[in-house]
Scaffold this motif. Sequence first.
Motif, PDB file in Angstrom:
ATOM      1  N   LEU A 242       0.869  -1.057   0.080  1.00  0.00           N
ATOM      2  CA  LEU A 242      -0.006  -0.167   0.137  1.00  0.00           C
ATOM      3  C   LEU A 242       0.995   1.167  -0.031  1.00  0.00           C
ATOM      4  N   VAL A 243       0.749   2.275  -0.949  1.00  0.00           N
ATOM      5  CA  VAL A 243       1.180   3.538  -0.892  1.00  0.00           C
ATOM      6  C   VAL A 243      -0.069   4.371  -1.113  1.00  0.00           C
ATOM      7  N   SER A 244      -0.654   4.650   0.161  1.00  0.00           N
ATOM      8  CA  SER A 244      -1.766   5.480   0.134  1.00  0.00           C
ATOM      9  C   SER A 244      -2.885   4.638  -0.376  1.00  0.00           C
ATOM     10  N   SER A 245      -2.716   3.726  -1.606  1.00  0.00           N
ATOM     11  CA  SER A 245      -3.764   2.933  -1.955  1.00  0.00           C
ATOM     12  C   SER A 245      -2.825   1.657  -2.519  1.00  0.00           C
ATOM     13  N   PRO A 246      -3.628   0.555  -2.687  1.00  0.00           N
ATOM     14  CA  PRO A 246      -2.936  -0.507  -3.339  1.00  0.00           C
ATOM     15  C   PRO A 246      -2.064  -0.640  -4.557  1.00  0.00           C
ATOM     16  N   VAL A 247      -0.936  -0.948  -4.674  1.00  0.00           N
ATOM     17  CA  VAL A 247      -0.080  -0.938  -5.909  1.00  0.00           C
ATOM     18  C   VAL A 247       0.276  -2.401  -6.391  1.00  0.00           C
ATOM     19  N   THR A 248       0.532  -2.323  -7.829  1.00  0.00           N
ATOM     20  CA  THR A 248       0.685  -3.733  -8.588  1.00  0.00           C
ATOM     21  C   THR A 248       2.288  -3.679  -8.678  1.00  0.00           C
ATOM     22  N   LEU A 249       3.009  -4.726  -8.224  1.00  0.00           N
ATOM     23  CA  LEU A 249       4.172  -4.631  -8.424  1.00  0.00           C
ATOM     24  C   LEU A 249       4.974  -5.942  -9.248  1.00  0.00           C
ATOM     25  N   SER A 250       5.857  -5.809  -9.805  1.00  0.00           N
ATOM     26  CA  SER A 250       6.505  -7.201 -10.622  1.00  0.00           C
ATOM     27  C   SER A 250       7.815  -7.198 -10.406  1.00  0.00           C
ATOM     28  N   GLY A 251       8.596  -8.197 -11.139  1.00  0.00           N
ATOM     29  CA  GLY A 251      10.022  -8.001 -11.069  1.00  0.00           C
ATOM     30  C   GLY A 251      10.726  -7.052 -11.499  1.00  0.00           C
ATOM     31  N   SER A 252      10.218  -5.919 -12.146  1.00  0.00           N
ATOM     32  CA  SER A 252      10.763  -4.479 -12.574  1.00  0.00           C
ATOM     33  C   SER A 252      10.758  -3.653 -11.015  1.00  0.00           C
ATOM     34  N   VAL A 253      11.779  -2.591 -11.101  1.00  0.00           N
ATOM     35  CA  VAL A 253      11.589  -1.876  -9.924  1.00  0.00           C
ATOM     36  C   VAL A 253      11.045  -0.566 -10.323  1.00  0.00           C
ATOM     37  N   GLN A 254      10.186  -0.080  -9.363  1.00  0.00           N
ATOM     38  CA  GLN A 254       9.357   0.809  -9.367  1.00  0.00           C
ATOM     39  C   GLN A 254       9.466   1.627  -8.353  1.00  0.00           C
ATOM     40  N   THR A 255       9.539   3.043  -8.427  1.00  0.00           N
ATOM     41  CA  THR A 255       9.893   4.105  -7.379  1.00  0.00           C
ATOM     42  C   THR A 255       8.700   4.827  -6.858  1.00  0.00           C
ATOM     43  N   PHE A 256       8.596   4.625  -5.497  1.00  0.00           N
ATOM     44  CA  PHE A 256       7.615   5.231  -4.795  1.00  0.00           C
ATOM     45  C   PHE A 256       8.294   6.225  -3.611  1.00  0.00           C
ATOM     46  N   ASN A 257       8.170   7.575  -3.763  1.00  0.00           N
ATOM     47  CA  ASN A 257       8.709   8.345  -2.590  1.00  0.00           C
ATOM     48  C   ASN A 257      10.075   8.063  -2.432  1.00  0.00           C
ATOM     49  N   GLY A 258      10.882   7.767  -3.390  1.00  0.00           N
ATOM     50  CA  GLY A 258      12.044   7.680  -3.575  1.00  0.00           C
ATOM     51  C   GLY A 258      12.729   6.079  -3.166  1.00  0.00           C
ATOM     52  N   VAL A 259      11.589   5.270  -2.935  1.00  0.00           N
ATOM     53  CA  VAL A 259      11.865   3.779  -2.582  1.00  0.00           C
ATOM     54  C   VAL A 259      11.743   2.933  -3.762  1.00  0.00           C
ATOM     55  N   GLY A 260      12.676   2.212  -4.080  1.00  0.00           N
ATOM     56  CA  GLY A 260      12.550   1.250  -5.174  1.00  0.00           C
ATOM     57  C   GLY A 260      11.971  -0.117  -4.916  1.00  0.00           C
ATOM     58  N   LEU A 261      10.694  -0.266  -5.376  1.00  0.00           N
ATOM     59  CA  LEU A 261      10.017  -1.603  -5.103  1.00  0.00           C
ATOM     60  C   LEU A 261       9.963  -2.435  -6.054  1.00  0.00           C
ATOM     61  N   SER A 262      10.219  -3.693  -5.825  1.00  0.00           N
ATOM     62  CA  SER A 262      10.019  -4.787  -6.515  1.00  0.00           C
ATOM     63  C   SER A 262       9.315  -5.908  -6.023  1.00  0.00           C
ATOM     64  N   LYS A 263       9.030  -7.093  -6.800  1.00  0.00           N
ATOM     65  CA  LYS A 263       8.182  -8.182  -6.036  1.00  0.00           C
ATOM     66  C   LYS A 263       8.737  -9.509  -7.012  1.00  0.00           C
ATOM     67  N   ASP A 264       8.875 -10.591  -6.359  1.00  0.00           N
ATOM     68  CA  ASP A 264       8.928 -11.667  -6.983  1.00  0.00           C
ATOM     69  C   ASP A 264       8.063 -12.719  -6.213  1.00  0.00           C
ATOM     70  N   GLN A 265       8.251 -14.194  -6.711  1.00  0.00           N
ATOM     71  CA  GLN A 265       7.487 -14.965  -6.081  1.00  0.00           C
ATOM     72  C   GLN A 265       7.839 -15.471  -4.491  1.00  0.00           C
ATOM     73  N   THR A 266       8.864 -14.759  -4.140  1.00  0.00           N
ATOM     74  CA  THR A 266       9.326 -15.131  -2.770  1.00  0.00           C
ATOM     75  C   THR A 266       9.011 -14.037  -1.794  1.00  0.00           C
ATOM     76  N   GLY A 267       8.616 -12.648  -2.353  1.00  0.00           N
ATOM     77  CA  GLY A 267       8.552 -11.679  -1.436  1.00  0.00           C
ATOM     78  C   GLY A 267       8.489 -10.258  -2.103  1.00  0.00           C
ATOM     79  N   VAL A 268       8.765  -9.282  -1.316  1.00  0.00           N
ATOM     80  CA  VAL A 268       8.853  -7.813  -1.713  1.00  0.00           C
ATOM     81  C   VAL A 268       9.993  -7.305  -1.253  1.00  0.00           C
TER      82      VAL A 268
END
Length: 719
Positions: A242-268
């Motif tokens: 959640l970044v104020s609302s749900p976000v959808t992540l994948s293996g590619s890095v997405q940046t929110f508020n200066g934080v790089g977020l990514s997800k794979d089958q093991t976790g975030v």
Amino acid sequence: LLCVSIFSYASIEIPITKNTQFNTSACPVTYYGQEYTTIYINFTGEHMFACFNGYYNPESNGDCIKAQNTGNRTNFVLNDDNPPSYWTYVTTLIKRSVNTITNNATCFLYFYNPVSMLEIYIHDPPFPMSLRGASENNTEPSSGCRPQLWFTMTLFFLISSISCLVKGLCTVTGPTVIDSKGSLNSVSDRCEYTLLQDQSAGFTLKANFLERRRRDVSFVDSVTLDFSQGDDIQLLQGHRVLVSSPVTLSGSVQTFNGVGLSKDQTGVTANISLNGSPVSLFFDGTTAQIYMDVPVNLKGLCADSSSSSSSRLSSDSSCQEQYVDPADDTINSTAVIEQCNILKSAPFSSCNAVVDPEPYMAACRNTLNKYPAVDGLRCQFLKAYAKACQKITHLFFSADHPEPICQDKCSDHEFCGDIHGNTDCRCRAIYASEYTEQNRLGGPTVCKDNTASLTLVGCLLKENGIDYTHLHLNDKTCTGVMDPESHMLKFNFSSDSCGTEVTTNNSQVIFTNAVVTRNSSSDLITRQDKVFIEFSCSHPTPELQNVAFKIIDNWIMIVLQSGEWHYSLTMKAYSDAAQTQLLGSNSDVRLNQKIWIVLETNGLDEEVVSVVTDSCWATSGNSPSSSPRYDLITDGCANAADGTVEVMGNGQGTSNSFSFNMFEFSGKEPSEVYLHCQLQLCVKENNSCEPGCSGSARRRRSLRYRRGAPALISMVWTP
């Protein structure tokens, strides 16, 4: 490192600048019976992957080694043609670094670039190798957690750009915090804590702990990246973000508020820079691991795991309440010790010199000696240790058994776990105890006016093997409605619907229904237990009471309540037959003036019950039993001796009325008149609730309603 002597002997060298695969059958890799003869090299953003069963894919379980990507370029070398003295020399160098190796190198695969290099040495005979070196034998651990859960490679590796010292690693797994110094402490409550705090950067990393199957054991349930400026980032169960609302992540890095977020089958994974120092956070729903490449000045449990008091954030003290549940007699302490000690055995032992296994073993023992090894907990501490090793060595690990993820999002009172062999939302122990301690599957019946509702707890139904889609009320068409957010199943019925049964019991009219399982005669077999949950609401006649007001009040009301049902009974006085002129506090009532009294209820279903005015009488004192007494209505009928009394609508609905000429008691000073009426409820089903009265003469009334304890309402008149 060990690359010093490589180029003095024959080898095959190929530059790589794009995704490439090579035949490595000249130097095959064997791991627990699986032989790899092809290597796949590809570049993905920050990393280069060398994989052995297909190109790296973050959504699949690949067998790979991960290294730093330096400009999408590397050089591949395969060397298997050297004299014995060369391999003796290489073996000696390797054994100096990893003393658990007992056999000799026979070939190697080698990747290098100006920044980093990766060497893979294959030994003869083949044997499984792990983070720092080889194991001494080919025996799989008896834990039931296959080694490839943690170490997908059979290779010895060296990466020149990696330090062998842990600069700052914090692991939070289950209730245990292992801080950056390797010290551990356990969280014993269900509060929110500071893991890391950098006040100069305006950043706080928080962890919230909640119970699961037991009330006295907590688990890290979510982590929050809290910023003094900008939106907070919450990492929740089920790999949700959640970044104020749900976000959808994948293996590619997405940046929110200066934080790089990514997800794979093991976790975030979340990557952030604090004052120029990189901090990496991984969370899989059971374990949070924080890695700092450069030590920074931080506060919180990750800096000092014993600082629980100062790190606790929750302002609500209820989260600190302590519970004591009965000991679990299915736990075998000896088996727990053996399970946790696996961290000192191969393949984990090759990482012991880098990451101390003792805190992880202690966390494992402390938890599994109190909490059953269910819902993936049996392997959780092994995986946490393996992930810690991965953070340091940059090996990529696949997971044959990822953390359970529920198809439906679990509500706040649920967690994702095993139910009869399936992954689903279970009830948290404290929430469930409110119902299980009373042997209930839901809350009490809620009765209001002429409707009632019953709410059942969805996770309790699942845990008891009850399929909610098989449940209905007495009328099969009346089924429950499942709330998609709370997972609560709600049944509603009214007094004249869904097969509701209406009965009387002394002074009560009772409406009864039941939740039952679907029973189809066309079903040859069934795997559903029979369910019968009866619930009811009652309309009691009012308790005997005297609500008397000095004359002038123009109407009297009493509110009646029993259980959750409630209704009101009013007595009003009018000066006209149309009942439009309500007698007020300043109204003059003359002797022998006709007045009309209306007795009316609100909250009763007139299709089901009627109100019968059984008797009305007057006294000169406020007590209904005082003397003298003058009867106006007896047995539901007008007093035949008083020709001024007339009764209207008695027993026909939920209200009725009567009239009489005003009088006073002779010889009484002051001449006050207290009017009292007794009423009762009558079930209309198959009954006639009207008293048997004929004109001014009263005949014996058919007793078709239960008299019970009649209600009493009073009004006072004074000159």
